[in-house]
Structures are given as C-alpha cells and as structure tokens.
Design a protein around this motif. Structure first.
Motif: not given
Lengths: 253, 148
Positions: A32-37
């Motif tokens: 989630l953090l990689m996709v969101g960022a």
C-alpha cells in the motif's frame, strides 16, 4: 465474550496469534505504501492553485490521522490497564507512544514545509497548529512519565492517567478549524459530505492512509512481541520459545 | 464486572469528564483570544485595538488590488461581504495571493480604519482540483465558489 477478552489479554496467546498475522500486515503495509506513494507523488494530478506542492498532502494527512488514532489507542489501552489490570494493554501502550509522537512530529513538520509555499509562513499560532503541538508535548510527557518512576507499575499508571486526560485534546484538534477562525483550512473529508476533491486525488490518499494504518499495526505487533519477551523472560513458555530457537531466526526480538 | 473494577471504571470516566469540563470552560472563556484574526466587520464595529499589532482576515475584494509600478507597495481591500478593510503592504506576496482569495494580514490599524500590514499570509480552502477541472469550471460558477 469475557472469556475471549481474557484470552486476548494473555501474552502467550497474543504472541501465538500475532505470529500468524504479522507477515500479512507487513506485506499489506509495504504494498500500500509503495503504490500510494508512487500514485500520489507521480501520477495524481497537481492542484490548480498550489501546483505540485499540494502532493505533501499524501504524507501530511495520513501522518496527522495516525497521530490522533495512536492517541485514542493509547487512552483506550490506559483505561483497560487501569480498570482490568491487563498487562498486555500496558505493553501495547509502551510501544504505541513513541510511534504516535513520531507521527505528530511528521504531521507538524510536513505541515510547516507545506505552509511556506502556500501560506507564506511555516508556523502561525492558530488553534489547529497549537493544539497539534500540545499533542506532541502530551506524547513526550507520557513517554517521560513512564520512565520517571522506579517501579514499572507506578510509571504505567501515571502514563495511563495522562493519556486519558490528554484525550480531551483530540476533539479540540478535530474541531479547531470549525470553532475558531484559523489559517488552516477546514477538513476536506467529512463523513457526511462528498470529499472536496476529485476521485483521482483522494484515491491515492486513501491508499496511503490504509498503508500507514497497516504499518502502524505491523510495527505495534512486532514491538509488543519484543516487549512481551522482555517482560515475561522468566516465564516458562518464553524460555522454551527462546531455547527452542537458539541459532535459528529470532524475528520480533 | 466485579465491584472494584466497576468503581475504578467510574473513577476514570469521572476523571476524563472533569478534565473535559475544565478544558472546555477554559477554551470557552478564551474563545475570542483563540481566534486567529479579526474580521473586517469586527474591525468596523471597533472590536479590534488600534496601534497594536493585530491580525485581520477575509477575502481580497475583486478589483481592489492596486500595485505601485515602481516599488513593492500594494494596497487592497479585505472583505467579509459585510464590511471592507483597506490594507497597505510593502513586500513580497505569497504565491496564492490573488483577488477573491482568503488572506490573513498582520499589522497595525491606524485611527482611520486603515491597516498597515507587516505580513500577508494566504489562506487556502479545503477544495482541491486539477487545473483542467478548474479551467472547465471557470465561467460556469461565480468566482467566489471556485476560489473561495
């Protein structure tokens, strides 16, 4: 119901169940953090007034949400510890406090960086910014109070009381932008109305918020596990666990 | 729940309620000091002190911005759609400063209802949109709604 809660409060049971949950939360947080960022920083459209500096929202808002969620979690854990004397609640509170303080600092810092290009100042003593600063001091006070007593139990009690009293600040932070006139704008997201932002902007933000939550849960589980091993090191199940693993992997330690 | 735990629970709830009441009363009595700025209507009715640094906030009135061609001097009207306040400022304005935009100005009022600003801060609202959307909305909505 009560039996389940008491089981949940047993460190041994918590250790076993968290072993199974932990990889899922770490994986979800990473994805989630990689996709969101990437989505928020590179692909989401820029703002019509602020241009690209608006992208700070993808760090600022999740950090601010987590900072407040952590405080509520801290107060709930404090209440459970004071009323039911469940040690696991205190172990969780011990590890949540520094994370909450870090998130509060991140929200204040990213807000200051954002304020320079948009407002023309990095700090102003308006109700939202000041109440958030008070929350940072409350976190630091809780951490310090816990360490200020010779006996762990007294420190835990004092920290729990401060967390419970400090929770009064949470609605003040939330509604500061409505009760008083402030430089900080009112909330973009409310439960009752459509977000004041198109879907291609708020979807990556939602992904980031969920990612922050998963990261928080994963980190809290991991650190609570180490806290359990540290405090219960004299218990038989912990000894067996550690001895059975000597030389092997020691995740969570 | 056993009586001892119940007692502790009530004690804690009472403690939190008392803290909330104490903080609530303090904030209520301080409420006028917590407001970041005076509105032009408050200044017009004489609520703001003169010759002391204050903050005033409102919208930059459309068509009121006058820039000096040889210096950084600028004058504009700040309005809350009730009263107007004339502001004079010398310096660099924030990027978001424009007509119809919310601002907070820091400075001293002189006796004639003119505010000499030392600092101009741009206030932005909770609405975000991509430039294309803002462009498409232009002309369809009154400017106040877009750049509220």
């Amino acid at each position: 119901m009560w039996a389940f809660i008491h089981k949940l409060g047993s460190p041994k049971w918590f250790y076993a169940i968290s072993t199974r949950l932990l990889p899922w939360f770490w994986a979800a947080a990473a994805v989630l953090l990689m996709v969101g960022a990437a989505w928020g920083l590179a692909f989401a459209p820029s703002d019509y007034q602020q241009g690209n500096s608006f992208r700070i929202i993808y760090v600022h808002v999740p950090a601010a949400i987590l900072a407040q969620s952590c405080f509520v979690a801290l107060a709930v854990a404090g209440g459970i510890f004071l009323v039911w004397k469940i040690r696991l609640a205190d172990m969780a509170a011990t590890v949540i406090a520094p994370f909450g303080a870090a998130m509060t600092f991140l929200a204040l810092f990213s807000g200051a960086v954002w304020g320079v290009p948009t407002w023309g100042t990095w700090w102003v003593w308006d109700a939202r910014l000041t109440s958030m600063l008070i929350q940072l001091f409350l976190y630091l006070g809780i951490i310090a109070l816990r360490g200020a007593f010779a006996s762990r139990d007294s420190g835990a009690k004092a920290a729990s009381v401060l967390a419970l009293v400090g929770v009064v600040n949470i609605p003040i932070i939330k509604y500061s932008v409505e009760w008083w006139n402030t430089l900080h704008q009112p909330a973009t997201f409310t439960l009752t109305e459509r977000p004041a932002m198109p879907v291609e902007m708020w979807l990556p933000l939602l992904v980031m918020v969920l990612g922050f939550y998963c990261f928080f849960i994963a980190l809290t589980l991991t650190r609570t596990r180490s806290e359990i091993l540290r405090r219960e090191s004299a218990k038989r199940w912990v000894r067996e666990l550690v001895e059975g693993r000597t030389g092997g992997d020691t995740d969570g330690l | 729940m056993n009586p001892k735990r119940k007692q502790r629970l009530y004690l804690i709830l009472g403690l939190v309620a008392l803290a909330a009441i104490a903080v609530g009363l303090t904030l209520y009595s301080l409420s006028s000091n917590i407001n970041l700025f005076f509105s032009p209507a408050q200044i017009a009715s004489g609520e703001a002190p003169v010759d002391r640094q204050i903050r005033a906030g409102g919208m930059v009135k459309a068509g009121s911005v006058k820039r000096d061609s040889e210096s950084l001097d600028v004058s504009f009207m700040v309005t809350d759609y009730e009263s107007d306040l004339e502001v004079r400022y010398s310096g660099i304005l924030p990027d978001l400063f424009r007509e119809g935009q919310g601002v907070v100005v820091v400075g001293e009022l002189n006796g004639n209802g003119l505010l000499r600003a030392d600092q101009v801060l741009a206030k932005h609202d909770e609405n975000y949109m991509p430039p294309e959307v803002a462009e498409a909305l232009k002309g369809k909505m009154p400017t106040e709604t877009i750049a509220k």
